[in-house]
Scaffold this motif. Structure first.
Motif, PDB file in Angstrom:
ATOM      1  N   HIS A  40      31.804  57.544  44.889  1.00 66.58           N
ATOM      2  CA  HIS A  40      33.081  56.050  45.557  1.00 66.58           C
ATOM      3  C   HIS A  40      31.907  55.439  46.102  1.00 66.58           C
ATOM      4  O   HIS A  40      30.814  55.321  45.576  1.00 66.58           O
ATOM      5  CB  HIS A  40      33.172  56.518  47.330  1.00 66.58           C
ATOM      6  N   GLY A  41      32.388  54.366  46.133  1.00 65.52           N
ATOM      7  CA  GLY A  41      31.692  52.365  45.973  1.00 65.52           C
ATOM      8  C   GLY A  41      32.484  51.796  46.541  1.00 65.52           C
ATOM      9  O   GLY A  41      33.530  51.291  46.475  1.00 65.52           O
ATOM     10  N   SER A  42      31.592  50.888  46.947  1.00 65.97           N
ATOM     11  CA  SER A  42      32.463  49.735  47.404  1.00 65.97           C
ATOM     12  C   SER A  42      31.372  47.909  47.291  1.00 65.97           C
ATOM     13  O   SER A  42      30.041  48.653  48.016  1.00 65.97           O
ATOM     14  CB  SER A  42      32.636  49.185  49.070  1.00 65.97           C
ATOM     15  N   VAL A  43      31.463  48.327  45.810  1.00 66.62           N
ATOM     16  CA  VAL A  43      30.956  46.546  45.958  1.00 66.62           C
ATOM     17  C   VAL A  43      31.041  45.203  45.417  1.00 66.62           C
ATOM     18  O   VAL A  43      31.818  45.206  44.961  1.00 66.62           O
ATOM     19  CB  VAL A  43      30.191  47.802  43.518  1.00 66.62           C
ATOM     20  N   ARG A  44      30.125  44.370  45.261  1.00 74.21           N
ATOM     21  CA  ARG A  44      30.751  42.787  45.819  1.00 74.21           C
ATOM     22  C   ARG A  44      29.209  42.416  44.468  1.00 74.21           C
ATOM     23  O   ARG A  44      28.679  42.175  44.868  1.00 74.21           O
ATOM     24  CB  ARG A  44      30.730  42.368  46.452  1.00 74.21           C
ATOM     25  N   LEU A  45      29.909  42.510  43.392  1.00 75.44           N
ATOM     26  CA  LEU A  45      28.820  41.978  42.491  1.00 75.44           C
ATOM     27  C   LEU A  45      28.319  40.340  41.764  1.00 75.44           C
ATOM     28  O   LEU A  45      28.130  39.671  41.272  1.00 75.44           O
ATOM     29  CB  LEU A  45      28.884  42.596  40.758  1.00 75.44           C
ATOM     30  N   GLN A  46      30.307  39.562  42.088  1.00 71.26           N
ATOM     31  CA  GLN A  46      30.264  38.547  41.860  1.00 71.26           C
ATOM     32  C   GLN A  46      30.703  37.765  43.448  1.00 71.26           C
ATOM     33  O   GLN A  46      31.457  38.106  43.651  1.00 71.26           O
ATOM     34  CB  GLN A  46      31.511  38.248  40.758  1.00 71.26           C
ATOM     35  N   GLU A  47      29.685  36.859  43.087  1.00 65.79           N
ATOM     36  CA  GLU A  47      30.397  35.639  44.113  1.00 65.79           C
ATOM     37  C   GLU A  47      31.769  35.323  44.734  1.00 65.79           C
ATOM     38  O   GLU A  47      32.019  35.463  45.893  1.00 65.79           O
ATOM     39  CB  GLU A  47      29.191  34.568  44.522  1.00 65.79           C
ATOM     40  N   HIS A  49      34.583  37.382  43.794  1.00 69.03           N
ATOM     41  CA  HIS A  49      35.245  38.656  43.915  1.00 69.03           C
ATOM     42  C   HIS A  49      34.626  38.919  44.782  1.00 69.03           C
ATOM     43  O   HIS A  49      33.958  39.128  45.125  1.00 69.03           O
ATOM     44  CB  HIS A  49      34.635  39.105  42.715  1.00 69.03           C
ATOM     45  N   GLY A  50      36.092  39.022  45.810  1.00 64.26           N
ATOM     46  CA  GLY A  50      35.450  40.210  46.761  1.00 64.26           C
ATOM     47  C   GLY A  50      34.964  41.375  45.806  1.00 64.26           C
ATOM     48  O   GLY A  50      34.836  42.215  45.874  1.00 64.26           O
ATOM     49  N   PRO A  51      35.477  42.565  47.376  1.00 62.43           N
ATOM     50  CA  PRO A  51      34.429  43.730  46.597  1.00 62.43           C
ATOM     51  C   PRO A  51      35.299  44.292  46.379  1.00 62.43           C
ATOM     52  O   PRO A  51      37.037  44.346  46.702  1.00 62.43           O
ATOM     53  CB  PRO A  51      34.363  44.124  48.547  1.00 62.43           C
ATOM     54  N   ILE A  52      34.944  45.445  45.323  1.00 62.28           N
ATOM     55  CA  ILE A  52      35.281  46.191  44.810  1.00 62.28           C
ATOM     56  C   ILE A  52      35.210  47.739  45.159  1.00 62.28           C
ATOM     57  O   ILE A  52      34.388  48.084  45.204  1.00 62.28           O
ATOM     58  CB  ILE A  52      35.297  46.317  43.373  1.00 62.28           C
ATOM     59  N   THR A  53      36.125  48.696  45.860  1.00 62.93           N
ATOM     60  CA  THR A  53      36.041  49.381  46.163  1.00 62.93           C
ATOM     61  C   THR A  53      36.790  50.904  45.367  1.00 62.93           C
ATOM     62  O   THR A  53      37.723  51.194  44.938  1.00 62.93           O
ATOM     63  CB  THR A  53      36.998  49.879  48.317  1.00 62.93           C
ATOM     64  N   TRP A  54      36.278  52.145  45.113  1.00 64.25           N
ATOM     65  CA  TRP A  54      37.053  53.156  44.765  1.00 64.25           C
ATOM     66  C   TRP A  54      36.567  54.238  44.875  1.00 64.25           C
ATOM     67  O   TRP A  54      35.436  55.234  45.216  1.00 64.25           O
ATOM     68  CB  TRP A  54      36.091  53.019  42.802  1.00 64.25           C
ATOM     69  N   ALA A  92      28.136  42.009  35.761  1.00 67.06           N
ATOM     70  CA  ALA A  92      27.825  39.810  36.518  1.00 67.06           C
ATOM     71  C   ALA A  92      29.430  39.092  36.396  1.00 67.06           C
ATOM     72  O   ALA A  92      29.668  38.313  37.375  1.00 67.06           O
ATOM     73  CB  ALA A  92      26.881  39.938  36.320  1.00 67.06           C
ATOM     74  N   GLY A  93      30.319  39.572  36.012  1.00 65.74           N
ATOM     75  CA  GLY A  93      31.002  38.509  35.859  1.00 65.74           C
ATOM     76  C   GLY A  93      31.739  38.506  34.569  1.00 65.74           C
ATOM     77  O   GLY A  93      31.084  38.631  34.010  1.00 65.74           O
ATOM     78  N   PRO A  94      32.692  37.679  34.345  1.00 64.88           N
ATOM     79  CA  PRO A  94      33.430  37.712  32.665  1.00 64.88           C
ATOM     80  C   PRO A  94      32.310  36.430  31.660  1.00 64.88           C
ATOM     81  O   PRO A  94      31.320  35.680  32.217  1.00 64.88           O
ATOM     82  CB  PRO A  94      34.693  37.050  33.123  1.00 64.88           C
ATOM     83  N   THR A 131      37.608  35.060  27.166  1.00 62.43           N
ATOM     84  CA  THR A 131      35.948  35.924  28.155  1.00 62.43           C
ATOM     85  C   THR A 131      36.513  36.870  27.631  1.00 62.43           C
ATOM     86  O   THR A 131      37.065  37.915  27.884  1.00 62.43           O
ATOM     87  CB  THR A 131      36.366  35.371  28.935  1.00 62.43           C
ATOM     88  N   TYR A 132      35.152  38.409  28.206  1.00 62.74           N
ATOM     89  CA  TYR A 132      35.741  39.577  28.409  1.00 62.74           C
ATOM     90  C   TYR A 132      34.790  39.973  29.808  1.00 62.74           C
ATOM     91  O   TYR A 132      34.229  39.094  30.165  1.00 62.74           O
ATOM     92  CB  TYR A 132      34.287  40.053  26.703  1.00 62.74           C
ATOM     93  N   ARG A 133      35.542  40.993  30.423  1.00 62.40           N
ATOM     94  CA  ARG A 133      35.042  41.116  31.559  1.00 62.40           C
ATOM     95  C   ARG A 133      35.435  42.804  31.622  1.00 62.40           C
ATOM     96  O   ARG A 133      36.044  43.849  30.753  1.00 62.40           O
ATOM     97  CB  ARG A 133      35.820  41.240  32.062  1.00 62.40           C
ATOM     98  N   VAL A 134      34.226  43.955  32.728  1.00 58.22           N
ATOM     99  CA  VAL A 134      34.904  45.123  33.038  1.00 58.22           C
ATOM    100  C   VAL A 134      35.754  44.968  34.047  1.00 58.22           C
ATOM    101  O   VAL A 134      35.892  44.422  35.095  1.00 58.22           O
ATOM    102  CB  VAL A 134      33.189  45.699  33.571  1.00 58.22           C
ATOM    103  N   PRO A 135      36.868  45.696  33.413  1.00 63.14           N
ATOM    104  CA  PRO A 135      37.846  45.866  34.582  1.00 63.14           C
ATOM    105  C   PRO A 135      37.657  45.801  36.043  1.00 63.14           C
ATOM    106  O   PRO A 135      37.179  47.101  35.729  1.00 63.14           O
ATOM    107  CB  PRO A 135      38.783  46.859  34.095  1.00 63.14           C
ATOM    108  N   ASP A 136      38.833  45.845  36.816  1.00 65.61           N
ATOM    109  CA  ASP A 136      37.766  46.042  38.361  1.00 65.61           C
ATOM    110  C   ASP A 136      38.082  47.536  38.780  1.00 65.61           C
ATOM    111  O   ASP A 136      37.199  48.506  39.055  1.00 65.61           O
ATOM    112  CB  ASP A 136      38.663  45.028  39.449  1.00 65.61           C
ATOM    113  N   SER A 137      39.510  48.269  37.778  1.00 66.70           N
ATOM    114  CA  SER A 137      38.641  49.445  37.904  1.00 66.70           C
ATOM    115  C   SER A 137      38.193  50.391  37.681  1.00 66.70           C
ATOM    116  O   SER A 137      37.611  51.124  37.786  1.00 66.70           O
ATOM    117  CB  SER A 137      40.041  49.994  37.714  1.00 66.70           C
ATOM    118  N   GLY A 138      37.062  49.292  36.906  1.00 60.39           N
ATOM    119  CA  GLY A 138      35.623  50.444  35.950  1.00 60.39           C
ATOM    120  C   GLY A 138      34.502  49.939  36.133  1.00 60.39           C
ATOM    121  O   GLY A 138      33.477  50.437  36.130  1.00 60.39           O
TER     122      GLY A 138
END
Length: 157
Positions: A40-47, A49-54, A92-94, A131-138
């Motif tokens: 599990h994790g809850s991260v906020r790597l991008q200013e 963007h809200g936290p991503i929890t999984w 870090a972001g798209p 642009t390219y990005r890591v999807p939130d679910s990933g």
């Protein structure tokens, strides 16, 4: 009107069908004693963007039975130094192609597209317009994969 017992039976049947499609019931209901693995994790790597929890938990024995093809595809995609640099930048972001060429120290966009095809085919990265990005679910799964790989390599000690 249907009796509460009949409604409960129907609901349990629907849940069982959903669990079967999702890979089976939760580990506590499997009747075996192999245990559970998860992360599990809850991260906020991008200013911006809200936290991503999984959170995910999975039966340990069933984990050994997961289809090898998709698992190997993701591990191979993350297993190349250039692709790893690209994924780290995208966490870090798209980013557009220019930023990604620079982040991976590539000499051409052709090399970049080769690596991006591998990452997008494995669903580690997705394209969003130009642009390219890591999807939130990933995000959390990729971070966990990097952490697990570092642990296996003894790099955390």
């Amino acid at each position: 009107m249907t009796s509460p017992e009949a409604r409960l039976d129907a609901l349990e049947a629907r849940v069982a069908a959903l669990e079967e499609r999702a890979g089976g019931p939760p580990p506590d209901d499997r009747g075996d004693a192999t245990g559970e693995v998860g992360y599990h994790g809850s991260v906020r790597l991008q200013e911006d963007h809200g936290p991503i929890t999984w959170t995910i938990g999975y039966d340990a024995a069933a984990t050994l039975g997961l289809a090898a093809g998709p698992v190997a595809e993701v591990l191979a995609a993350l297993g190349h130094p250039v692709r790893l640099a690209l994924v780290r930048r995208l966490l870090a972001g798209p980013a557009g192609t220019g930023e990604l060429v620079e982040a991976a120290a590539l000499s051409s966009s052709g090399q970049l597209y080769h690596h991006l095809r591998t990452l997008t085919a494995a669903r580690v990265v997705e394209q969003d317009g130009r642009t390219y990005r890591v999807p939130d679910s990933g995000v959390v799964p990729v971070l966990v994969a990097l952490l697990a790989a570092a642990d296996l390599a003894g790099a955390l000690r």
